[in-house]
Design a protein around this motif. Structure first.
Motif, short mmCIF file in Angstrom:
data_model
loop_
_atom_site.label_atom_id
_atom_site.label_comp_id
_atom_site.label_asym_id
_atom_site.label_seq_id
_atom_site.Cartn_x
_atom_site.Cartn_y
_atom_site.Cartn_z
N TYR A 134 0.83 -1.21 0.00
CA TYR A 134 0.00 0.00 0.00
C TYR A 134 0.87 1.26 0.00
CZ TYR A 134 -2.73 3.85 1.86
OH TYR A 134 -3.30 5.09 2.05
N LYS A 135 1.88 1.30 0.88
CA LYS A 135 2.73 2.49 0.99
C LYS A 135 3.42 2.79 -0.34
CE LYS A 135 4.00 2.83 5.87
NZ LYS A 135 5.14 2.90 6.82
N PHE A 136 4.04 1.79 -0.94
CA PHE A 136 4.77 2.01 -2.19
C PHE A 136 3.83 2.49 -3.30
CE2 PHE A 136 8.12 -1.29 -0.78
CZ PHE A 136 8.93 -0.29 -0.27
N THR A 137 2.66 1.86 -3.40
CA THR A 137 1.69 2.24 -4.43
C THR A 137 1.17 3.66 -4.20
OG1 THR A 137 1.01 -0.08 -4.58
CG2 THR A 137 -0.42 1.54 -5.62
N MET A 221 11.51 -4.46 -4.88
CA MET A 221 11.21 -4.88 -3.52
C MET A 221 9.92 -5.68 -3.42
SD MET A 221 13.74 -4.00 -1.73
CE MET A 221 13.01 -4.48 -0.17
N LEU A 222 9.00 -5.46 -4.35
CA LEU A 222 7.69 -6.10 -4.26
C LEU A 222 7.54 -7.32 -5.17
CD1 LEU A 222 5.42 -2.91 -4.22
CD2 LEU A 222 6.04 -4.35 -2.27
N LYS A 223 8.59 -7.67 -5.89
CA LYS A 223 8.45 -8.74 -6.86
C LYS A 223 8.19 -10.10 -6.23
CE LYS A 223 13.48 -9.37 -7.38
NZ LYS A 223 14.62 -9.30 -8.33
N PHE A 224 8.53 -10.25 -4.95
CA PHE A 224 8.30 -11.54 -4.27
C PHE A 224 6.93 -11.60 -3.61
CE2 PHE A 224 9.65 -8.73 -0.95
CZ PHE A 224 8.91 -9.13 0.16
N CYS A 225 6.17 -10.49 -3.63
CA CYS A 225 4.90 -10.47 -2.88
C CYS A 225 3.78 -9.82 -3.67
CB CYS A 225 5.09 -9.79 -1.54
SG CYS A 225 5.78 -8.12 -1.63
N ASN A 226 3.60 -10.26 -4.92
CA ASN A 226 2.46 -9.85 -5.76
C ASN A 226 2.51 -8.42 -6.26
OD1 ASN A 226 1.28 -12.43 -5.46
ND2 ASN A 226 0.39 -11.81 -3.51
N GLY A 227 3.64 -7.75 -6.14
CA GLY A 227 3.79 -6.45 -6.74
C GLY A 227 2.98 -5.35 -6.07
N PHE A 228 2.79 -4.27 -6.83
CA PHE A 228 2.05 -3.13 -6.30
C PHE A 228 0.60 -3.52 -6.01
CE2 PHE A 228 5.43 -0.86 -8.67
CZ PHE A 228 5.83 0.04 -7.70
N LYS A 230 -3.09 -3.57 -6.50
CA LYS A 230 -3.79 -3.57 -7.78
C LYS A 230 -5.16 -2.92 -7.68
CE LYS A 230 -1.30 -7.75 -9.14
NZ LYS A 230 -0.40 -7.65 -7.96
N GLU A 231 -5.65 -2.42 -8.80
CA GLU A 231 -6.92 -1.69 -8.83
C GLU A 231 -8.11 -2.57 -8.46
OE1 GLU A 231 -7.71 0.70 -12.22
OE2 GLU A 231 -5.66 1.46 -12.37
N ASP A 232 -8.03 -3.87 -8.73
CA ASP A 232 -9.16 -4.75 -8.42
C ASP A 232 -8.97 -5.47 -7.07
OD1 ASP A 232 -7.06 -6.38 -9.09
OD2 ASP A 232 -8.20 -7.69 -10.43
N GLU A 233 -8.08 -4.95 -6.24
CA GLU A 233 -7.73 -5.60 -4.97
C GLU A 233 -8.11 -4.72 -3.79
OE1 GLU A 233 -3.65 -7.48 -2.98
OE2 GLU A 233 -3.52 -6.03 -4.62
N ILE A 234 -8.70 -5.32 -2.78
CA ILE A 234 -9.05 -4.61 -1.55
C ILE A 234 -8.04 -4.97 -0.47
CG2 ILE A 234 -10.77 -4.29 0.26
CD1 ILE A 234 -12.90 -5.09 -1.79
N LEU A 235 -7.41 -3.96 0.10
CA LEU A 235 -6.51 -4.16 1.23
C LEU A 235 -7.20 -3.65 2.50
CD1 LEU A 235 -3.06 -3.01 -0.23
CD2 LEU A 235 -3.98 -5.33 -0.08
N PHE A 236 -7.15 -4.43 3.55
CA PHE A 236 -7.82 -4.07 4.80
C PHE A 236 -6.81 -3.56 5.82
CE2 PHE A 236 -10.58 -7.08 2.75
CZ PHE A 236 -11.87 -6.62 3.03
N ARG A 237 -7.20 -2.52 6.55
CA ARG A 237 -6.44 -2.11 7.72
C ARG A 237 -6.96 -2.96 8.89
NH1 ARG A 237 -5.58 4.41 7.90
NH2 ARG A 237 -4.69 4.66 5.81
N LYS A 238 -6.13 -3.88 9.36
CA LYS A 238 -6.61 -4.83 10.35
C LYS A 238 -5.49 -5.26 11.26
CE LYS A 238 -5.94 -8.60 7.00
NZ LYS A 238 -6.59 -9.69 6.28
N ASN A 239 -5.85 -5.93 12.34
CA ASN A 239 -4.84 -6.46 13.24
C ASN A 239 -4.62 -7.94 12.96
OD1 ASN A 239 -6.84 -7.98 14.66
ND2 ASN A 239 -7.31 -6.19 15.93
#
Length: 257
Positions: A134-137, A221-228, A230-239
């Motif tokens: 998220y930060k890099f994107t 840095m992100l090539k090992f973890c699915n890259g930036f 993505k527009e069709d992806e939801i990232l959650f702020r969670k614990n």
């Protein structure tokens, strides 16, 4: 009320701690030994003071000077060494040296911590990885929108972007916090492609070139973890305790009609 610290040396500080019955142990972290009083040496003095019971949930340590030498003093209870790592700065204890242990409990706790810390848990933690995706994107997007607009904010964002990259590099390469020189030495030795990008980035003031290079650095840095992100992806702020059910429940609550 306590007003002022007054120690003649770091050794004097350590002796004072050792006399304090509230303190059950001290772990020296980092490369500087407490007997080294050379103020010309680069680097501060890092130590962790270990107590039996927590005295504050709001203060985790303190910083102060002794004869112009910065001291970084972390405060931890003995039981915290038996809990999962949640703070990257705890990793400095993996190379810690015990210089005070009243009843051998600190040695037991440190042994347990080293055996169970499993740095890869922090590194592979999806929460940590997605945080940096998220930060890099987000930084890349903000930079793109400000290119060639004579916006002073862009200089700040380039700095933030580079600091965020170094921070993530040190986490994923298992480098202790603050060991920046070691990080770049390892990068030069082990990852010449990335090091070349970093050198080129640092040697130009052309914003367009800087943007292209920082994007390549982020991508590396992100090539090992699915890259930036993505527009069709939801990232959650969670614990760490959240699960798929929590995510679906929130989505249904917000968006189902």
């Amino acid at each position: 009320m306590f007003k002022k610290l007054n120690f003649e040396s770091i050794e004097d500080l350590i002796k004072t701690f050792k006399r304090n019955k509230n303190i059950i142990g001290i772990i020296q972290c980092g490369s500087r030994n407490y007997l080294n009083e050379n103020i010309n040496e680069i680097g501060d003095y890092d130590l962790t003071v270990i107590i039996d019971q927590n005295i504050s949930n709001n203060i985790m340590g303190l910083h102060f000077f002794i004869k112009k030498i910065p001291v970084d003093c972390m405060i931890k209870t003995i039981d915290q060494f038996y809990k999962p790592i949640t703070n990257v700065f705890d990793l400095m204890h993996l190379d810690g040296v015990i210089i005070h242990d009243t009843n051998n409990e600190v040695q037991k706790a440190l042994n347990y911590f080293i055996e169970h810390s499993n740095h890869n848990r922090l590194f592979d933690n999806k929460l940590v990885i997605n945080k940096y995706r998220y930060k890099f994107t987000h930084i890349k997007y903000k930079l793109l929108k400000r290119l060639n607009k004579n916006d002073l904010t862009i200089k700040y964002l380039f700095n933030v972007g580079f600091i965020t990259f170094v921070e993530f590099y040190m986490i994923t390469r298992k480098i202790q916090p603050g060991k920046f020189k070691l990080a770049f030495e390892m990068m030069q030795t082990n990852e010449s492609e990335l090091f070349t990008l970093v050198k080129r980035y640092q040697n130009t003031n052309d914003e367009q070139v800087m943007y292209e290079l920082i994007e390549k650095i982020f991508s590396y840095m992100l090539k090992f973890c699915n890259g930036f992100w993505k527009e069709d992806e939801i990232l959650f702020r969670k614990n760490i305790d959240s699960n798929l059910e929590d995510e679906n429940k929130l989505l249904e609550f917000l968006f189902d009609k």
